[in-house]
Design a protein around this motif. Structure first.
Motif, mmCIF file in Angstrom:
data_model
loop_
_atom_site.group_PDB
_atom_site.id
_atom_site.type_symbol
_atom_site.label_atom_id
_atom_site.label_comp_id
_atom_site.label_asym_id
_atom_site.label_seq_id
_atom_site.Cartn_x
_atom_site.Cartn_y
_atom_site.Cartn_z
ATOM 1 N N TYR A 114 -29.908 -38.773 29.026
ATOM 2 C CA TYR A 114 -28.516 -38.912 28.603
ATOM 3 C C TYR A 114 -27.540 -38.771 29.773
ATOM 4 O O TYR A 114 -26.475 -39.406 29.778
ATOM 5 N N GLN A 115 -27.871 -37.932 30.751
ATOM 6 C CA GLN A 115 -26.959 -37.775 31.877
ATOM 7 C C GLN A 115 -26.789 -39.081 32.632
ATOM 8 O O GLN A 115 -25.663 -39.483 32.976
ATOM 9 N N TYR B 277 -22.224 -37.994 24.736
ATOM 10 C CA TYR B 277 -21.608 -36.657 24.677
ATOM 11 C C TYR B 277 -22.076 -35.882 23.443
ATOM 12 O O TYR B 277 -22.305 -34.673 23.489
ATOM 13 N N PHE B 278 -22.204 -36.581 22.333
ATOM 14 C CA PHE B 278 -22.668 -35.934 21.094
ATOM 15 C C PHE B 278 -24.094 -35.418 21.250
ATOM 16 O O PHE B 278 -24.434 -34.330 20.768
ATOM 17 N N ALA B 279 -24.940 -36.204 21.925
ATOM 18 C CA ALA B 279 -26.325 -35.769 22.135
ATOM 19 C C ALA B 279 -26.383 -34.507 22.992
ATOM 20 O O ALA B 279 -27.266 -33.655 22.790
ATOM 21 N N LEU B 280 -25.463 -34.378 23.937
ATOM 22 C CA LEU B 280 -25.438 -33.188 24.784
ATOM 23 C C LEU B 280 -24.641 -32.045 24.156
ATOM 24 O O LEU B 280 -24.670 -30.923 24.676
ATOM 25 N N GLY B 281 -23.907 -32.315 23.076
ATOM 26 C CA GLY B 281 -23.138 -31.269 22.415
ATOM 27 C C GLY B 281 -21.892 -30.853 23.161
ATOM 28 O O GLY B 281 -21.419 -29.716 22.989
ATOM 29 N N ARG C 85 -13.950 -35.167 22.588
ATOM 30 C CA ARG C 85 -12.515 -35.375 22.363
ATOM 31 C C ARG C 85 -11.933 -36.343 23.385
ATOM 32 O O ARG C 85 -11.190 -37.285 23.038
ATOM 33 N N ALA C 86 -12.276 -36.117 24.669
ATOM 34 C CA ALA C 86 -11.737 -36.986 25.732
ATOM 35 C C ALA C 86 -12.230 -38.418 25.560
ATOM 36 O O ALA C 86 -11.470 -39.381 25.752
ATOM 37 N N ILE D 6 -13.719 -45.689 13.423
ATOM 38 C CA ILE D 6 -14.040 -44.928 12.210
ATOM 39 C C ILE D 6 -15.404 -44.252 12.342
ATOM 40 O O ILE D 6 -15.590 -43.080 11.966
ATOM 41 N N THR D 7 -16.374 -44.978 12.909
ATOM 42 C CA THR D 7 -17.721 -44.408 13.059
ATOM 43 C C THR D 7 -17.714 -43.198 13.988
ATOM 44 O O THR D 7 -18.328 -42.162 13.679
ATOM 45 N N CYS D 8 -17.031 -43.333 15.110
ATOM 46 C CA CYS D 8 -16.986 -42.207 16.048
ATOM 47 C C CYS D 8 -16.230 -41.024 15.459
ATOM 48 O O CYS D 8 -16.604 -39.865 15.680
ATOM 49 N N ALA D 9 -15.173 -41.304 14.688
ATOM 50 C CA ALA D 9 -14.435 -40.201 14.054
ATOM 51 C C ALA D 9 -15.322 -39.468 13.055
ATOM 52 O O ALA D 9 -15.336 -38.221 13.012
ATOM 53 N N LYS D 10 -16.076 -40.204 12.253
ATOM 54 C CA LYS D 10 -16.978 -39.556 11.297
ATOM 55 C C LYS D 10 -18.096 -38.794 12.004
ATOM 56 O O LYS D 10 -18.605 -37.799 11.480
ATOM 57 N N LEU D 11 -18.480 -39.268 13.197
ATOM 58 C CA LEU D 11 -19.557 -38.606 13.934
ATOM 59 C C LEU D 11 -19.117 -37.288 14.541
ATOM 60 O O LEU D 11 -19.811 -36.262 14.417
ATOM 61 N N ILE D 12 -17.943 -37.287 15.170
ATOM 62 C CA ILE D 12 -17.551 -36.088 15.919
ATOM 63 C C ILE D 12 -16.729 -35.106 15.095
ATOM 64 O O ILE D 12 -16.597 -33.940 15.484
#
Length: 796
Positions: free
Chosen positions: A229-230, A256-260, A266-267, A322-328
């Motif tokens: 992921y990095q 970013y989601f995979a790394l938490g 947010r950025a 919308i997908t990213c908003a529901k994810l994070i």
């Protein structure tokens, strides 16, 4: 220009002057030099005998010779025709691929390769090697590799691409390593895919930025697949700096989601909101206040291909946001409160150029509450849209109607369905919700109208068509219902619910063959569904196909061993086949499922008795009696089996049977009195009593006959007689005692107790009466003592 006139004065070249001069000296015509360049002359009729316009002087020449005929057998012409055939095959292969006929496309590509090799061979033989067309060779190989890839023949595709890449005569062939990387990616060989992408990236010049960024996207996707992921994040970040787009932003947020990393999520979401989809505002096309013209413009734009491309771009961008908003949203807050996360995402969207998506995020928040079974908060969120803009209010009212319908609050659901339909008459979801409310109220005609309106508004509304079929079925219009489900089956080929409805209707119409055919199609979709297997078994059973019925019932029992109907059928099947040992297993399992139902224990004990295991049957009857002491059938079985075996417990069970029968009669009498009082008196009590007495007398007569015929003699005509053939169990007295009173040693003069029973498995198979034949036959008919046996009947 004119020449010199008399007196030395220059004359102009005007037509009128020349004509006048010609008229003055008609005998000596002056040549018209001013128009000679165009071929005109005043002496034309004298120099050209034909009198035709011939400025080039071609009239005196001989006709041109005929064209030479083309020599079609020359090597050049043969190679040209063959090259034309190769191009046609390449085009046919590409067209077949576009139409989805991949097999034909591959065959045409292979044939084009053969023709191209034949073309090169003929050119070498004819000494035309300098005319070899490298572009044609490249096209043939490239098309062949593409067709191999489309047909999932990955090794052949890789080999073909390798041939192209290694040939130095092909310019820019190194870019095809991107295609090779795609094949490795599709195979799951991500390290090889990354290697090919990087090699292709090295050969793409810096001026082709779009191509380079696309290859970098592939590299980042391969890193994600490998769990690196990095490196994937670093790749996507470099793309966002040079050429930002929504797909890359979404992949970056996923990394970013995979790394938490909450802050970077947010950025990344804020950076995504700064990306432009590159499409103009749709309202710019409708710069008019006339609603008729606006509607006309919209109709025209819907059929425009460029508008469709822009529309798809806009929808893709909105879907990514919308997908990213529901994810994070559920994870960006430290407390884990997804509502606070949705609120932050909503505020971020409102502050961006995509503010119209904020309301959709609120709807998504309400749906998330609904999935979490928090209906109260879902309703609160949706009710906030009642006073907002029309589009969002319609969506909120539709969801509220659906939500209240799920909760069983039909009145509330009907209220919001009316609001949604009033706001947008062509909202198919609102029309379906309204129809559902009317269906629940029993207004099938009204529900049918709304379902038909929904289906007319949107021909792909499968919910409306399915519910319309249910309405027709409720109204008894089976043919119309079958038509609806057939249309739906054409739209949803793999819908198990539609096939089940079709099979049920076929069964109701007595078209069992079509019902079984439809259920066979359903079994191919849900091979482990016990309900479908049971239904198939029932249909085969009604067609008297016991073997197939048993097969499907057994399969249903194997997948769902707690279905009491299937267990009962299997037990009855083995009883019919007189395989009582197998039937016992199913009846015992049924007793485990329904431990308070005495009939399963009685069936298992009856199987023991029929199989000849009387001792086991007696023990089981005793256990049943200890558990159900007031059961009359069990006591009758015990009296019967104790009578047959001559056991001492007979009188105890007879006494208990009489008490149980009296208690049963008393309970039935009380129930009749209650029914009479509740219904104003019944008129069938005397008939019931007469029928009961007749049944008792008949059963008792059967008991006497069984007792008399089962041991080779007994009472005949009411008199005392000696019993013949005692059998096991000791010698018994020949008189009948009063079974109601075990202490009375007098002959039976009172009414006997009804010790008969109804076997839950039915009557035993008829047994051949060999004993009666021996008793009634004449001595000469049954004696073989005086007969002589022939030699053919003696053993060898």
């Amino acid at each position: 220009k004119g020449g010199a006139g008399p007196g030395g004065r220059m004359m102009t070249g005007r037509m009128g002057t020349a004509v006048m001069g010609a008229q003055a000296n008609a005998g000596d015509a002056r040549p018209m030099t001013s128009v000679r360049a165009a071929g005109y002359t005043s002496l034309g009729d004298k120099r050209n005998s034909v009198g035709m316009f011939d400025p080039a002087g071609l009239a005196s020449r001989a006709p041109a010779p005929a064209l030479e005929t083309k020599d079609e057998s020359s090597p050049e012409e043969v190679t040209k025709e063959l090259e034309k055939k190769v191009n046609e095959l390449i085009e046919e292969s590409a067209v077949a691929n576009a139409e989805g006929d991949l097999g034909k496309a591959l065959d045409k590509a292979k044939e084009a390769g053969k023709k191209e090799r034949q073309l090169c061979k003929q050119r070498d033989q004819a000494g035309l090697g300098d005319q070899i067309n490298l572009d044609l060779t490249y096209s043939v190989l490239f098309n062949l590799a593409n067709q191999y890839h489309a047909n999932k023949l990955f090794p052949e595709a890789i080999n073909t691409y390798t041939v192209i890449v290694k040939n130095k005569l092909f310019g820019n062939a190194g870019r095809l390593k991107v295609n090779m990387g795609n094949i490795y990616f599709e195979q799951g060989k991500y390290p090889q895919a990354t290697k090919m992408y990087r090699m292709a990236l090295d050969q793409i010049p810096q001026t082709h930025k779009d191509m380079r960024f696309k290859v970098m996207q592939n590299i980042g996707s391969a890193f994600v697949k490998m769990g690196r992921y990095q490196e994937a994040i670093a790749t996507f970040e470099s793309i966002m700096e040079g050429h930002p787009d929504f797909k890359t932003a979404q992949n970056l947020i996923l990394g970013y989601f995979a790394l938490g990393d909450k802050e970077k999520m947010r950025a990344g979401f804020e950076q995504m909101l700064t990306v432009s989809h590159g499409v103009e505002d749709e309202d710019a096309f409708y710069a008019t206040d006339d609603p008729t013209l606006t509607s006309l413009y919209k109709d025209v734009m819907r059929t425009d291909d460029l508008y469709r491309i822009e529309y798809n771009k806009r929808k893709d961008a909105e879907r990514c946001i919308i997908t990213c908003a529901k994810l994070i949203a559920p994870v960006i807050e430290a407390s884990g409160d997804f509502a606070a996360g949705f609120d932050w995402c909503t505020e971020a969207v409102k502050a961006s150029a995509y503010a119209e998506l904020a309301a959709e995020l609120e709807i998504t928040k309400a749906i998330t509450y609904l999935r979490m079974k928090d209906f109260h908060k879902a309703v609160e969120t949706l009710k906030a849209f009642e006073k907002k803009d029309t589009e969002m209010a319609t969506a909120a009212a539709t969801n509220l109607s659906f939500l209240y319908f799920l909760e069983g609050k039909v009145q509330q659901a009907d209220k919001y369905a009316d609001l949604a339909v009033k706001t947008d008459r062509y909202n198919t979801n609102a029309l379906v919700n309204k129809g559902n409310c009317l269906f629940k109220k029993g207004d099938f005609d009204g529900a049918r109208e709304y379902y038909e309106d929904a289906f007319r508004s949107e021909a792909s509304c499968t919910e409306a068509l399915y519910n319309l079929g249910l309405v027709h079925r409720e109204q008894g219009k089976l043919r119309e219902a079958l038509t609806c489900f057939r249309k739906l089956h054409a739209m949803l080929r793999n819908s198990a619910e539609v096939l089940w409805q079709m099979a049920s209707i076929y069964d109701a119409l007595e078209e069992r063959d079509k019902a079984m055919e439809t259920l066979q199609m359903l079994i191919s979709l849900v091979p482990t569904d016990p309900g479908v297997l049971t239904k198939l078994g029932e249909l085969h059973d009604r067609n008297n196909d016991k073997s197939q019925a048993y097969q499907y019932h057994y399969e249903a029992y194997r997948y769902y061993p707690s279905n009491i109907e299937v267990i009962s059928w299997l037990g009855a099947y083995y009883v019919d086949c007189e395989v009582y040992e197998q039937a016992i297993q199913y009846f015992e399992r049924a007793a485990l499922i329904q431990p308070h139902d005495v009939k399963w224990y009685l069936m298992a004990a009856s199987c023991h008795r029929r199989s000849g295991n009387y001792q086991q049957a007696l023990e089981m009857y005793k256990r049943i009696h200890s558990r159900f002491p007031d059961n009359v059938d069990c006591l009758r079985f015990l009296v019967r089996i104790c009578t047959d075996l001559g056991m001492k417990e007979l009188h105890d069970y007879v006494s208990k049977l009489r008490k149980a029968e009296k208690a049963k009669e008393l309970a039935e009498q009380v129930a009749r009195e209650q029914r009479r009082e509740a219904g104003g008196g019944g008129g069938g009590d005397d008939d019931d009593n007469d029928g009961l007495a007749a049944n008792e007398d008949d059963a008792f007569g059967r008991r006497d006959r069984r007792r008399g015929g089962g041991r080779g003699g007994g009472r005949r005509g009411g008199g005392d007689d000696e019993r013949g053939g005692g059998g096991g169990g000791g010698v018994r007295k020949s008189r009948d005692f009063d079974l109601a009173d075990p202490y009375n040693d007098q002959p039976n003069v009172s009414k006997a107790v009804d010790a008969t029973y109804d076997d839950p498995l039915g009557d035993l198979p008829a047994r051949p009466k060999t004993g009666s034949t021996r008793r009634g036959a004449q001595p000469e008919e049954v004696s073989f003592a005086n007969e002589e046996l022939g030699d053919d009947m003696l053993p060898e």
